[in-house]
Design a protein around this motif. Structure first.
Motif, PDB file in Angstrom:
ATOM      1  N   TRP A 240      67.325   7.927  65.574  1.00  0.00           N
ATOM      2  CA  TRP A 240      66.386   7.509  64.533  1.00  0.00           C
ATOM      3  C   TRP A 240      67.118   7.287  63.214  1.00  0.00           C
TER       4      TRP A 240
ATOM      5  N   GLN B 100      60.499  13.055  55.297  1.00  0.00           N
ATOM      6  CA  GLN B 100      59.304  13.129  56.133  1.00  0.00           C
ATOM      7  C   GLN B 100      58.090  13.528  55.305  1.00  0.00           C
TER       8      GLN B 100
ATOM      9  N   HIS C 298      46.945   5.097  58.956  1.00  0.00           N
ATOM     10  CA  HIS C 298      48.077   6.020  58.792  1.00  0.00           C
ATOM     11  C   HIS C 298      48.774   5.816  57.451  1.00  0.00           C
TER      12      HIS C 298
ATOM     13  N   GLY D 234      58.227   9.903  70.892  1.00  0.00           N
ATOM     14  CA  GLY D 234      58.048   9.821  69.438  1.00  0.00           C
ATOM     15  C   GLY D 234      58.346  11.121  68.726  1.00  0.00           C
TER      16      GLY D 234
ATOM     17  N   LEU E 104      55.178   3.074  68.222  1.00  0.00           N
ATOM     18  CA  LEU E 104      55.328   4.261  67.398  1.00  0.00           C
ATOM     19  C   LEU E 104      55.219   3.874  65.929  1.00  0.00           C
TER      20      LEU E 104
ATOM     21  N   ARG F  70      55.980  14.725  65.196  1.00  0.00           N
ATOM     22  CA  ARG F  70      55.524  13.788  66.221  1.00  0.00           C
ATOM     23  C   ARG F  70      54.977  12.544  65.547  1.00  0.00           C
ATOM     24  N   MET F  71      55.496  11.410  65.910  1.00  0.00           N
ATOM     25  CA  MET F  71      55.076  10.161  65.281  1.00  0.00           C
ATOM     26  C   MET F  71      53.729   9.712  65.849  1.00  0.00           C
TER      27      MET F  71
ATOM     28  N   TRP G 259      55.822   5.514  62.142  1.00  0.00           N
ATOM     29  CA  TRP G 259      56.440   6.662  61.472  1.00  0.00           C
ATOM     30  C   TRP G 259      56.383   6.465  59.958  1.00  0.00           C
TER      31      TRP G 259
ATOM     32  N   ALA H  11      60.733  13.054  66.092  1.00  0.00           N
ATOM     33  CA  ALA H  11      61.768  12.866  65.068  1.00  0.00           C
ATOM     34  C   ALA H  11      62.871  13.904  65.200  1.00  0.00           C
TER      35      ALA H  11
END
Length: 554
Positions: free
Chosen positions: A222, A244, A356, A165, A19, A249-250, A21, A167
């Motif tokens: 988390w 965020q 990413h 995944g 994952l 969704r990661m 993030w 959050a």
């Protein structure tokens, strides 16, 4: 899920998921300026901090393995300098020095126990890594969590990809469970002790947080994992605040090996590529029309051919997810050092990390621009000055990001090159970069034009003051001539004479500055030969009354 049902589905012999993030980070004291090295705030905590910096492989040559070499040479030179920095040569430190990336890892979490739904038994995943990636001069951190398990039924693996995944929940089911979220997730220590538990079912917590802060909360496990980073609006203490940037969704990477991957149907591949919830293998997750170009858009089939057992590796990518599917008995696919499993954990992980990171940073720049504009009040001098400083900072940071971090290509190796292009195409980072670049440049051009306008106004005022100041200059010049011999007068007489000239001239200069715009128009009118004398002097009185067309409302 019963045993008979499990054996009706293909088994994922080795399931591995990573994952990613991306988060925005800021100093815990909001008014503190942006800093370049957020990891130093973690270092300052000493033993209280569960995160420790990870030393790279470029230390002892005896420990440097072929896998490390293959990973390094996958990337182009400028990407190598970004990922690994440069070593010392004959002339000392070379151009770039250390890599701008710092990796911190916590080792107290060794397993993750997840109950994905009410019908499924608990699944225990081995946690390989829990890492934080910091980037010099950029307010972005990427959390990477890697975990794995063996011999999972395909629907259970699909359920894990679909749910783990998250959050926070986007909605709640009728039974009170978080919608499309695991029923329960636990972080476990090596001793088996439960360190943290998810709270997706705590509906009131999430509702209250959004109502109070207009920002989503995150699940408890988390939040625990990220400490001493603390959620921006939460009451929890932390040396760094995070918020965020993207969807709840990661992004993820997944590796799945099967005894025979060619038994998977088109529906199975579509669910894996698009990370949807499990479903019948003979049914597509979406309409046939929607998935008409599925293979062209989401599949990389250079090493996949259903008619040839030797070509049994398939890559799937939708931007949000990068999935590798292959044969468990094929050493080329399954070897953790020289095979695709090793490349998945290292080369392809870094390819996804770069992509990413790019998208998260560009979205951060966009957020900064919106925040700067929203706080601008052109009637407030301090607000204008703050706006200018913020835009200049964003512009300078964007230039450094472009030259230090932004790449269109990361590798000349065909496979890595194609997959990076496919990934960034789905993430649409090139278009986002162009949009942000144009917005930043427009803001900077606005500041430049505003600066030129202010300089022009200043020149006009100085010109007017100089022109009308000639009166004072001539007056004081007369005092220095021999027309009036005042040298023999008493000092108080000469001081009084000086003040009688100095004070009116000072008042005249100040008045000239105040009326410089009007006087500038008057001088322009005086130079216009087409106007009559009455019209020229009429310019002096044209602004005596308030202008119409303006509103007096607050």
């Amino acid at each position: 899920m019963s045993d008979s049902t499990e054996h009706a589905f293909p088994l994922v012999r080795h399931f591995r998921q990573i994952l990613l993030w991306p988060l925005q980070v800021m100093h815990a004291r909001v008014r503190e300026p942006h800093i370049s090295k957020y990891w130093e705030l973690l270092d300052a905590l000493g033993e209280q901090c569960p995160w420790r910096e990870v030393a790279d492989e470029f230390g002892d040559p005896e420990d440097f393995q072929e896998r490390h070499y293959k990973e390094f040479v996958t990337f182009l030179p400028y990407v190598q300098r970004f990922l690994y920095g440069e070593g010392t040569g004959r002339e000392g430190l070379s151009g770039y020095g250390k890599s701008p990336i710092r990796v911190y890892r916590r080792r107290d979490i060794t397993r993750m126990r997840a109950i994905l739904d009410e019908q499924s038994p608990p699944v225990v995943f081995e946690v390989a890594h829990v890492d934080l990636y910091f980037f010099y001069d950029i307010d972005i951190v990427v959390l990477a969590v890697e975990f794995h398990a063996d011999d999972l039924p395909l629907p259970l693996a699909q359920e894990a990809l679909f749910k783990l995944g998250r959050a926070y929940p986007a909605f709640w089911e009728a039974n009170g469970q978080g919608g499309q979220c695991p029923r329960r997730v636990e972080w476990l220590a090596a001793s088996g002790e439960t360190l943290a538990v998810s709270d997706y079912e705590n509906r009131r917590k999430y509702l209250n947080f959004v109502c109070q802060h207009r920002s989503p909360s995150v699940a408890a496990h988390w939040d625990y994992l990220l400490w001493p980073l603390a959620l921006y609006h939460s009451d929890r203490e932390g040396v760094v605040r995070y918020r965020q940037i993207e969807y709840h969704r990661m992004p993820l990477l997944a590796y799945l090996s099967f005894d025979d991957p060619q038994v998977l149907t088109r529906g199975d591949f579509a669910r894996l590529a698009l990370v949807t919830k499990p479903g019948p293998s003979d049914v597509l997750p979406y309409s046939e029309q929607e998935l008409a170009d599925f293979e062209r858009q989401y599949c990389y089939d250079k090493f996949w051919n259903p008619a040839d057992p030797a070509l049994g590796s398939r890559y799937l990518c939708c931007g949000h997810a990068f999935v590798m599917v292959g044969k468990a008995g094929d050493r080329f696919f399954a070897d953790a050092e020289t095979g695709l499993l090793g490349q998945f954990r290292h080369q392809y992980f870094l390819v996804n990390l770069i992509a990413h990171f790019h998208k998260a940073t560009l979205m951060l720049f966009s957020e900064w621009l919106v925040a700067a504009i929203s706080q601008l009040d052109i009637r407030d001098v301090d607000s204008v000055k703050t706006f200018k400083r913020e835009i200049r900072r964003i512009f300078e940071t964007f230039l450094r990001f472009t030259h230090r971090y932004w790449f269109h290509e990361v590798s000349n190796q065909a496979q890595a090159k194609d997959l990076f292009r496919m990934l960034t195409g789905h993430l649409d980072t090139d278009r986002i970069y162009r949009d942000v670049s144009e917005a930043v440049k427009e803001m900077n051009q606005y500041l430049d034009s505003d600066g030129l306008r202010r300089q022009a106004n200043t020149v006009v005022r100085l010109t007017v003051v100089t022109t009308f100041g000639m009166i004072g200059a001539i007056t004081t010049g007369i005092l220095g001539m021999n027309v009036f011999d005042e040298a023999g007068q008493p000092w108080w007489h000469r001081l009084l004479l000086f003040l009688s000239v100095f004070l009116p001239i000072t008042v005249l200069v100040l008045y000239t500055i105040e009326k410089s715009k009007l006087l500038s128009d008057f001088l322009e009118a005086m130079s216009d030969e087409r106007r009559g004398l009455r019209a020229k002097f009429g310019v002096l009185f044209k602004s005596r009354k308030p202008r119409g067309g303006t509103s007096s409302r607050p």
